[in-house]
Motif scaffolding. Structure first.
Motif, PDB file in Angstrom:
ATOM      1  N   PHE A 190       0.896  -1.035  -0.106  1.00 22.31           N
ATOM      2  CA  PHE A 190      -0.047   0.057   0.083  1.00 22.31           C
ATOM      3  C   PHE A 190       0.918   1.256  -0.069  1.00 22.31           C
ATOM      4  O   PHE A 190       1.217   1.893   1.166  1.00 22.31           O
ATOM      5  CB  PHE A 190      -0.954   0.022   1.254  1.00 22.31           C
ATOM      6  N   PRO A 191       1.350   1.608  -1.384  1.00 20.90           N
ATOM      7  CA  PRO A 191       2.353   2.648  -1.298  1.00 20.90           C
ATOM      8  C   PRO A 191       1.820   4.003  -0.686  1.00 20.90           C
ATOM      9  O   PRO A 191       2.860   4.822   0.094  1.00 20.90           O
ATOM     10  CB  PRO A 191       2.412   2.953  -2.828  1.00 20.90           C
ATOM     11  N   ASN A 192       0.612   4.425  -0.474  1.00 24.13           N
ATOM     12  CA  ASN A 192       0.232   5.508   0.328  1.00 24.13           C
ATOM     13  C   ASN A 192      -0.425   5.408   1.497  1.00 24.13           C
ATOM     14  O   ASN A 192      -0.940   6.266   2.207  1.00 24.13           O
ATOM     15  CB  ASN A 192      -0.782   6.143  -0.462  1.00 24.13           C
ATOM     16  N   GLY A 193      -0.111   4.012   2.057  1.00 24.78           N
ATOM     17  CA  GLY A 193      -0.636   3.875   3.342  1.00 24.78           C
ATOM     18  C   GLY A 193      -2.069   3.118   3.209  1.00 24.78           C
ATOM     19  O   GLY A 193      -2.620   3.312   2.353  1.00 24.78           O
ATOM     20  N   ILE A 194      -2.138   2.450   4.390  1.00 29.52           N
ATOM     21  CA  ILE A 194      -3.532   1.577   4.511  1.00 29.52           C
ATOM     22  C   ILE A 194      -4.822   2.401   4.614  1.00 29.52           C
ATOM     23  O   ILE A 194      -6.051   2.159   4.219  1.00 29.52           O
ATOM     24  CB  ILE A 194      -3.710   0.477   5.609  1.00 29.52           C
ATOM     25  N   ASP A 195      -4.644   3.889   5.042  1.00 25.39           N
ATOM     26  CA  ASP A 195      -5.842   4.577   5.033  1.00 25.39           C
ATOM     27  C   ASP A 195      -6.144   5.373   3.877  1.00 25.39           C
ATOM     28  O   ASP A 195      -7.141   6.329   3.804  1.00 25.39           O
ATOM     29  CB  ASP A 195      -5.589   5.469   6.410  1.00 25.39           C
ATOM     30  N   PHE A 196      -5.098   5.463   2.984  1.00 23.75           N
ATOM     31  CA  PHE A 196      -5.422   6.056   1.613  1.00 23.75           C
ATOM     32  C   PHE A 196      -6.505   5.089   0.806  1.00 23.75           C
ATOM     33  O   PHE A 196      -5.876   3.990   0.492  1.00 23.75           O
ATOM     34  CB  PHE A 196      -4.163   6.389   0.894  1.00 23.75           C
TER      35      PHE A 196
END
Length: 633
Positions: free
Chosen positions: A168-174
């Motif tokens: 998840f390159p932008n984080g799991i919350d993105f």
């Protein structure tokens, strides 16, 4: 660069699902959507479309598997599971493979989520490493299987992100904007000029042509499941339809007889017939009008090529246009099945009224999960009812084809023997309505339809034969049968067959335990059982067998089949010592486990062994193929 190194660079998830009724597919698609929304590429496959031998070359695999019957693997998983059980696979065969298992089951069954549990253990035994602890979805949970799926997915994303941030390159919350994920649907529909369509399948009533039309229409639908046989095995014509219960009592159980319109069909006692029900013409017309479509138009339905979802290899590319109304009638369950959560999410994009859009978005959110379950699943809300509750929604037909639950065949235990009734098939059908939490009356689609048919109408019914969990016993096997309520259905065929076999040779004893509410109201097949329990019949004590019936509500203290079993403890144990096989059929709630517990008591008492030893003895009986259970909801 080898295959595993390539996988490491991509950080892709492979999701394999094994579904029998569609729930596991639904859960797998949800996991795939949530991963893609977080920027992680996904390949989604039915497990029978995956080469099990290539599993060591996959680095991150998510398994979504359902448990069917009494702990059985779904049909689509049988070959994969057989491969995994090979003895020549080493304890390091899956070294370097990371996996996660989510199971779907019902804690009302004795072997709750058995398939997920044994798959998890086998993968560990072969050297794979679990990403997270297995998740176990339960139909009995107030929110269904999603009550366990939501927290399990949250744990999965967190752990994957810690393993490698590249998932998840932008984080799991993105989350990628939903608008990009909802367009386009997975199917595309082509409309054909009626004048140019030349197909005798739409007008010819010849059985062969009807058979081919059913196969073509159901093969065209994207919601069909792996290995689903679309061409009927035969057609049935009703010749008898009468009630087995007293008029005015709470239950309505029918005995229905059919003529089999094919001389080539053979079935055994214990087999199951699947029937494709007809839907209400009013419901079909209402749905098509709501869609603002021409029921007489001709269409073909094709899968839209999608980057990360491989097309089903069984799809037939040479498609003959089908009348739209016929397609809806034979494939889309618009008036009995409840839609999935994703249906509400997609609806929210096409709602023009703001209050409807907000409510649909809430239903589709984690916060609205419980309220959606109460509104939708608990109330058995149908697609048509949901659409009527949100009148501003105008969903494209492509989305409806994708998301409306497929019209499923309904399975019934055959309650006749072909030896006793050549070219006939009998069913025992419960058409008793039930009440939802908000006091709305509901009746099963197929049972209600069958109940309303008149044999004089000559309606042709498509049917398929499958093997159930009750194998036909040889005449030399003693039998202990437990079948309360409509669970007696397959055993009527057993007794009919053994009665005929006894005319030409010796047969082993049969001891049958039946249960119902009242002797006067719902004593199903009363005269049949009593006639075979007298004058040396196959259920008579003279033949070493017996017929025991429990009327649960004819006295202040409820009496069930287990009470009658305990009263006949010595007879049961003697038959077991003679090599008897046990057959149990009926409701899947508590009955099968209560009966098993009763057998534990009997074996422990009569054999003079601890309860734990009795359980091991019965488990050995199961492994030897002498303890069979067929239960239904």
């Amino acid at each position: 660069m080898n295959g595993r190194e390539k996988q490491k660079q991509k950080q892709k998830l492979l999701i394999l699902y094994a579904s029998q009724t569609g729930n596991a597919l639904d859960a797998a698609e949800r996991i795939a959507r949530e991963a893609e929304r977080r920027g992680c590429p996904v390949t989604l496959l039915s497990i029978d479309c995956f080469n099990a031998g290539s599993l060591p070359y996959e680095e991150n695999v998510i398994f979504v598997v359902s448990t069917t019957g009494q702990g059985d693997t779904p049909d689509s998983m049988k070959a994969f599971w057989k491969f995994l059980l090979q003895r020549n696979l080493s304890q390091r065969w899956l070294e370097g493979v990371h996996y996660a298992v989510f199971g779907l089951g019902d804690s009302g069954y004795q072997k709750y989520n058995f398939v997920a549990k044994k798959l998890d253990k086998r993968l560990l035994d072969l050297g794979a490493v679990a990403i997270v602890e297995r998740g176990l979805g339960d139909d009995q949970h107030p929110s269904g299987y999603e009550g366990a799926l939501d927290p399990w997915m949250s744990s999965l994303w967190n752990t994957l992100s810690k393993m490698n941030p590249k998932f998840f390159p932008n984080g799991i919350d993105f989350l990628i904007q939903d608008a990009h994920l909802i367009d386009p649907p997975k199917v595309q529909i082509t409309y054909h000029d009626v004048d140019k369509v030349h197909s005798h399948f739409s007008t010819d009533s010849d059985l062969k042509c009807i058979e081919m039309q059913i196969e073509r229409v159901r093969s065209m639908h994207p919601g069909k499941f792996s290995r689903d046989k679309n061409r009927p095995d035969c057609f049935l014509r009703m010749v008898e339809n009468h009630s087995l219960t007293r008029a005015g009592c709470e239950k309505n159980v029918l005995h229905i007889e059919f003529e089999v319109l094919s001389s080539a069909i053979e079935y055994e006692v214990g087999d199951i017939v699947e029937v494709l029900p007809s839907q209400s013409p009013i419901a079909i017309d209402t749905f098509i009008q709501w869609c603002n479509l021409n029921p007489e138009s001709f269409i073909t339905v094709h899968p839209r090529e999608m980057e990360n979802h491989l097309p089903n290899a069984n799809i037939n590319d040479s498609k003959i246009p089908i009348k739209l109304k016929t397609f809806v009638e034979l494939t889309m369950d618009v008036a009995s099945a409840s839609p999935r959560r994703y249906f509400f999410e997609v609806m929210s994009f096409f709602a023009t009224a703001e209050h409807e859009k907000e409510r649909l978005q809430y239903f589709a959110s984690p916060e609205g999960r419980d309220d959606l379950y109460q509104y939708n699943q608990r109330e058995r809300r149908t697609v048509l009812e949901v659409l009527e509750d949100f009148p501003s929604v105008q969903m494209p037909f492509e989305w409806l084809v994708q998301l409306v639950p497929p019209l499923k065949k309904r399975a019934y235990s055959i309650s006749s023997s072909q030896l006793a009734h050549p070219n006939q098939l009998h069913l025992t059908v419960n058409v008793s309505p039930w009440t939802t939490p908000f006091k709305r009356k509901r009746t099963g689609l197929c049972s209600k339809w069958l109940a309303g048919l008149d044999p004089q109408q000559g309606v042709i019914i498509p049917a398929w034969f499958i093997k159930g969990s009750l194998p036909a016993p040889p005449p030399s096997f003693p039998l202990i049968l437990i079948g309360p309520g409509t669970g007696c259905a397959p055993f009527r065929g057993f007794v009919e067959e053994r009665a005929i076999q006894s005319r030409s040779g010796s047969t082993a004893p049969v001891l049958f335990f039946f249960g119902c509410w009242n002797e006067d109201n719902d004593f199903l097949y009363r005269d049949f059982w009593l006639s075979h329990s007298r004058n040396g019949g196959v259920l008579s004590e003279e033949k070493g067998g017996g017929f025991c019936v429990a009327f649960s509500r004819d006295q202040p203290q409820k009496v069930y089949v287990q009470h009658k079993m305990r009263e006949n403890s010595q007879r049961i144990w003697n038959l077991l010592c003679e090599g008897a096989s046990i057959y149990v059929a009926g409701s899947s709630t508590k009955m099968p486990s209560d009966v098993f517990s009763c057998f534990e008591e009997i074996v422990s008492k009569e054999n003079g062994v601890p309860r734990e030893s009795a359980v091991r003895w019965l488990r050995a009986l199961e492994r030897a193929g002498r303890y069979h259970v067929e239960a239904w909801s």
